[in-house]
Enzyme design. Sequence first.
Site, mmCIF file in Angstrom:
data_model
loop_
_atom_site.group_PDB
_atom_site.id
_atom_site.type_symbol
_atom_site.label_atom_id
_atom_site.label_comp_id
_atom_site.label_asym_id
_atom_site.label_seq_id
_atom_site.Cartn_x
_atom_site.Cartn_y
_atom_site.Cartn_z
ATOM 1 C CB SER A 141 -0.790 0.080 0.973
ATOM 2 O OG SER A 141 -0.215 0.167 2.473
ATOM 3 C CE LYS A 142 -2.316 6.450 -2.896
ATOM 4 N NZ LYS A 142 -3.134 7.633 -2.645
ATOM 5 N NE ARG A 143 1.038 -0.188 6.610
ATOM 6 C CZ ARG A 143 0.051 -1.144 6.049
ATOM 7 N NH1 ARG A 143 -1.172 -0.600 5.268
ATOM 8 N NH2 ARG A 143 0.159 -2.330 6.451
ATOM 9 C CG HIS A 144 3.888 -1.352 2.633
ATOM 10 N ND1 HIS A 144 2.404 -1.800 2.291
ATOM 11 C CD2 HIS A 144 4.481 -1.698 4.101
ATOM 12 C CE1 HIS A 144 2.228 -2.353 3.586
ATOM 13 N NE2 HIS A 144 3.205 -2.547 4.509
ATOM 14 N N GLY A 145 5.350 2.229 0.281
ATOM 15 C CA GLY A 145 5.898 2.971 -0.954
ATOM 16 C C GLY A 145 5.329 2.846 -2.358
#
Length: 480
Positions: free
Chosen positions: A248-252
């Site tokens: 997801s976005k929190r992982h890049g």
Amino acid sequence: MPSLEGWLDMSDIRVRFAPSPTGYLHIGGLRTALFNWLFARRHGGKFIVRIEDTDRHRSMDEVIEPIVNGLRWTGLDWDEGPYRQTERLDLYRHKAMTLLEQGRAYWCVCTPEELDVRRKAAQARGESVQYDGRCRARGLTAPAEPAALRFRSPHTGHTVIDDLIKGSIVFDNAVLDDLIILRSNGYPTYHLSVVVDDALMGITHVIRGDDHVTNTPRQVPLFEALGYPVPRFAHLPMILGADKSRLSKRHGATSVLAYRDMGYLPDALVNYLVRLGWSHGDQEIFSMRDMIEKFSFDHVQTSAAVFNPEKLQWLNAEYIKQGTSRCIAEQLRPLLEQQGYDCNGPVQPRGGLEAVIPHLRTRAKTLVEMVEWTMPYLTEPVAMDEAAAAKFLTPAMAPSLKKFAERVKTVEPFSQETVAPVLQALLEEDRLKMGAFAQPLRVALTGRTFSPGIYEVMDLLGRERTLRRIDHALQRIPPS
């Protein structure tokens, strides 16, 4: 749009990347596109781009161009397309009516509200929430009320998929739902349109993420009912974050073009993605030619891959170190211009932007970092770090700086070979160590305390700008 009704020899490999424009192109989608592209290029096949935009509630026209630009930026060129499904709606409707005429589809007048009530009741009983089939045997021919068209899925036997990555996968047809293939508003659904397009575009291999595995047994009967050959399937492992949850976005997992804006080289990003789920021995760095020559599904892993931003940054730094100065400069130029620097203006490093690259490539992990390192050579006067100036541009250093400027005015040519002896003689005469003089000189020339070697800086600035900056620095120094 060209006609695609004709059949191709199945020995001619044709693959497709078919994103839905419900969001921007992300890492997972680009990896899927890359594996399709490599497979096509490896075997001399065709790579087709198709935009699957029949879901009008979720599709966004404004993201189609960024999706295409993301593919173009990473060098994944296509042989056909980009096609759009919304330009082929009549074809899907025609195929749906063919299935109805053949008794392979039926009208369903169950309303969304009724279906929701039954779904919740089935959940409460712990039963399957698939459609209960109550319109399956009604034989409706011209329903007066709004009606959807459902495909009459097989409910006995098994569907077997010989997956190129996962091996043989067996699905029990008893759990297959009677899929809606035309909505009550006349719009075709994903399963119908994707099957029709894959067939009529001659797609021989469907290579997609393994989140589509459960779609495959639903689509194979549609291929067969329409009289189409069934393509080979290859389902790629998922990409997970470091915490092993879905990326997801929190992982890049940001937009592919965001990586461009963050200063990543396209070849580095592609190289990193090819190693997410595929390997060739212990090799880490691959050229495009390497990837094409060595790519095989035999070496695609079945387990999920883990996205590692630090590994991507390391690989990007390696590509910056190894890339040609011309290539790095071409990628750097748009980032510089975004920051307001005129790469074609009168203020340039001596030798042009390419001349800076060899002196900066080992210092930057991304091109954004390189923008910061390049700034002193594209501005005049240079922006001065006030704290650095206060610390190093002192009255005690003014005589040595002035003396150095006077002596290098006449050296010919202006180069490290001619300037170094002048500087060394000055250090001996003024009883200074190199570090004690180089740092004030560096601040005078670059406005900061960090830079390439002092001789490299002067070489990039040239004599005129070197002297002008020393003079400007001397004017800042208060009298003793």
